[in-house]
Enzyme design. Structure first.
Site, short mmCIF file in Angstrom:
data_model
loop_
_atom_site.label_atom_id
_atom_site.label_comp_id
_atom_site.label_asym_id
_atom_site.label_seq_id
_atom_site.Cartn_x
_atom_site.Cartn_y
_atom_site.Cartn_z
CG LEU A 99 16.38 -13.31 -4.37
CD1 LEU A 99 15.57 -14.18 -3.42
CD2 LEU A 99 17.24 -12.32 -3.60
N GLY A 100 18.56 -15.07 -8.09
CA GLY A 100 19.39 -16.06 -8.76
C GLY A 100 18.74 -16.54 -10.05
NE ARG A 101 19.84 -13.22 -14.38
CZ ARG A 101 18.84 -12.51 -14.87
NH1 ARG A 101 17.84 -13.14 -15.47
NH2 ARG A 101 18.81 -11.19 -14.76
N GLY B 173 14.56 -21.31 -14.74
CA GLY B 173 13.91 -20.02 -14.52
C GLY B 173 14.72 -19.10 -13.63
CB THR B 174 14.66 -15.67 -13.07
OG1 THR B 174 15.25 -15.83 -14.37
CG2 THR B 174 15.40 -14.60 -12.30
CB VAL B 175 14.92 -17.42 -7.54
CG1 VAL B 175 14.32 -17.22 -6.15
CG2 VAL B 175 14.86 -18.91 -7.92
CE LYS C 262 13.37 -22.50 -10.24
NZ LYS C 262 14.39 -23.38 -9.70
CG ASP D 102 17.63 -31.68 -9.94
OD1 ASP D 102 18.64 -32.38 -10.11
OD2 ASP D 102 17.53 -30.51 -10.36
#
Length: 404
Positions: free
Chosen positions: A15-17, A21-23, A36, A130
Site C-alpha cells: 500500500l505504501g513505503r 518500512g513498508t505497509v 507495517k 511524530d
C-alpha cells in the site's frame, strides 16, 4: 506476490513505503488488515526487537475511534511487523497535495478528531512524537462531519519510540520531522505529551495556510526557527482560531493546551467557522528573508528542501515523504539566531512577491509619489528641501522662493 507474516497473517499487496518500512494490505484470522513491516536492518537489531516486545502491551491497549488500532505485533525471524486495522481512505498529506489548503471548518474538525485520539493516548501514557499529515488517515467510508470532513485517525503510534534506541540515536540526535518538532525536542529535552500538541497545531496551521509556520530551507534553519522565532499571523484567519493556534505553538510546553482541551475548544468554534472559504494567502518567498547558514550537518546526511533526512543508514528511502530525521542537537549559540532566520510573513493573495519586478516597480512608484508630494509642500511653504531621484544619481538641493 503474497508472503506469510508469522503464522496468522498473509501480506498480499503493498500500500505504501516509508523510511521506517513498508505497509501491506494483508489478511488475518478476522479479515483484512494493514501490516507495517519494519525494514530488515531494523528487524535485525536485537535491541530494537527487545523494545518492540516491551512496548507490546502499551501499543495493543490503545483503542479509540480516532486511533488506528494495532491488533498484533509480530516477531518472526527477520520479520518485525505491526498488524493494524485497515482504513479505507487516504492520508491527509495526499488531500493537502490535491487541495493545497482546507476551509477552516473542515481543518478544525479534522484536527479535533486527532486531538481526541491524542487525549486517549496521553491518558494511557503514550506520546506519539511524530504527528504530521502523513500519519493522519481519512476514513472515506465514515460519515461526513463539519465542513464535509471525513473522520480522521492517527496512525504510527509507537514507531518513533521503538526506533529511538540509545545506541541508534545517542544523546546528540533528534527523532522527528523538522517542520513539526517542538522547541524542547530541538533543545534536547525528553518528549512529553506537549510535543504532540505543538505538532498538531503546526498541522492545523498547514491545513489553513498550505505551508508550515517554520518550514522552508535547510532542516537546521527550520529547527532554529522553532526555538527562536514567533509564528506570523495568517491574513483573514478568525481571531479566536488564531489565538488557539498561538497558544498551542507556545515555546514553553506548560503554556500549551492539553489534547482534550484543544479538541473541545475546536469543536466549540465549528459553528462560527461554517461557510468560511479557504484562506487566500500565498506561501512566503524563501528568498525574501536571507538567512545565515545553519550549522553544518555530518557529511553523510543529505540536504533536502522542506523534507526529512533518513533516520537510519542503509538503503535509499523509497518514499519522498520520509518519516523521521536524525540530526545532531544544535548548541545554544547556534540556536541564538536573533533576527536571522525569522519566519517569513505570508503574503495576501495577489500581493507582489518581495524582490520581484512588480515589487520593485511598486517601490519606485512610492518613491516618486513621496518626492512629488515633498516638492509641492516645499513650494507652498517657501522652504529649501532635499530631493532625490529614483535612479542612482546623487541627491541635489533645490531652493524655492516665494514672492512677498
Amino acid at each position: 506476490m503474497a508472503r506469510k507474516i508469522g503464522s496468522r497473517y498473509t501480506a498480499n499487496q503493498i500500500l505504501g513505503r516509508g523510511s521506517a518500512g513498508t505497509v501491506w494490505l494483508g489478511e488475518g484470522p478476522d479479515g483484512p488488515v494493514a501490516i507495517k513491516m519494519l525494514r530488515e536492518d531494523l528487524a535485525s537489531d536485537q535491541e530494537l526487537v527487545g523494545r518492540f516486545v516491551q512496548e507490546r502491551t502499551a501499543l495493543l491497549g490503545l483503542e479509540h475511534p480516532h486511533i488506528v488500532t494495532v491488533r498484533d505485533l509480530v516477531v518472526d525471524g527477520n520479520d518485525l511487523a505491526l498488524v493494524m486495522d485497515i482504513v479505507r481512505g487516504t492520508d491527509l498529506r495526499t488531500r493537502l497535495d490535491r487541495e493545497r489548503r482546507l476551509a477552516p471548518e473542515a481543518a478544525a474538525a479534522i484536527v479535533a478528531d486527532v486531538a481526541d485520539g491524542l487525549a486517549a493516548a496521553h491518558a494511557a501514557g503514550v506520546v506519539h512524537r511524530d504527528v504530521k499529515p502523513e500519519n493522519i488517515l481519512l476514513d472515506m467510508r465514515g460519515p461526513l462531519g463539519p465542513g464535509g470532513a471525513h473522520p480522521a485517525l492517527l496512525t504510527d503510534f509507537g514507531v518513533a519510540k521503538l526506533i529511538d534506541s540509545p545506541r541508534r540515536t545517542r544523546a546528540t540526535k533528534i527523532i522527528g520531522t523538522p517542520d513539526y518538532l517542538a522547541p524542547e525536542i530541538v533543545e534536547g529535552l525528553p518528549p512529553r505529551a506537549a510535543v504532540d500538541i505543538y505538532a498538531l497545531a503546526t498541522v492545523l496551521y498547514e491545513l489553513l495556510a498550505g505551508f508550515t509556520p517554520f518550514g522552508g530551507g535547510h532542516p537546521g534553519a527550520v529547527l532554529r526557527r522553532h526555538v527562536t522565532e514567533t509564528v506570523v499571523p495568517l491574513p483573514g484567519i478568525p481571531e479566536e482560531l488564531w489565538q488557539l493556534i498561538v497558544q498551542c505553538l507556545a515555546k514553553g510546553p506548560a503554556s500549551r493546551l492539553r489534547a482534550s482541551e484543544l479538541a473541545a475548544r475546536l469543536r466549540e468554534q465549528l459553528p462560527a467557522l461554517a461557510g468560511i472559504p479557504p484562506l487566500e494567502v500565498d506561501e512566503p518567498d524563501p528568498e525574501a528573508a536571507p538567512e545565515e547558514p545553519p550549522a553544518p550537518l555530518p557529511a553523510d546526511e543529505p540536504v533536502r528542501r522542506r523534507g526529512a533526512v533518513s533516520l537510519v543508514p542503509g538503503p535509499k528511502p523509497d518514499s519522498n515523504r520520509d518519516t523521521h530525521t536524525s540530526m545532531r542537537v544544535p548548541a545554544p549559540d547556534e540556536l541564538a539566531g536573533g533576527a536571522h532566520g525569522t519566519a517569513r510573513a505570508p503574503r495576501p493573495s495577489g500581493a507582489p512577491r518581495p524582490g520581484s519586478a512588480r515589487h520593485r516597480a511598486a517601490a519606485r512608484r512610492r518613491r516618486v509619489t513621496l518626492t512629488v508630494a515633498a516638492l509641492l509642500l516645499a513650494a507652498a511653504a517657501g522652504y529649501g528641501i532635499w530631493t532625490t531621484t529614483t535612479d542612482d544619481t546623487p541627491p541635489q538641493q533645490t531652493q524655492t522662493t516665494s514672492t512677498p
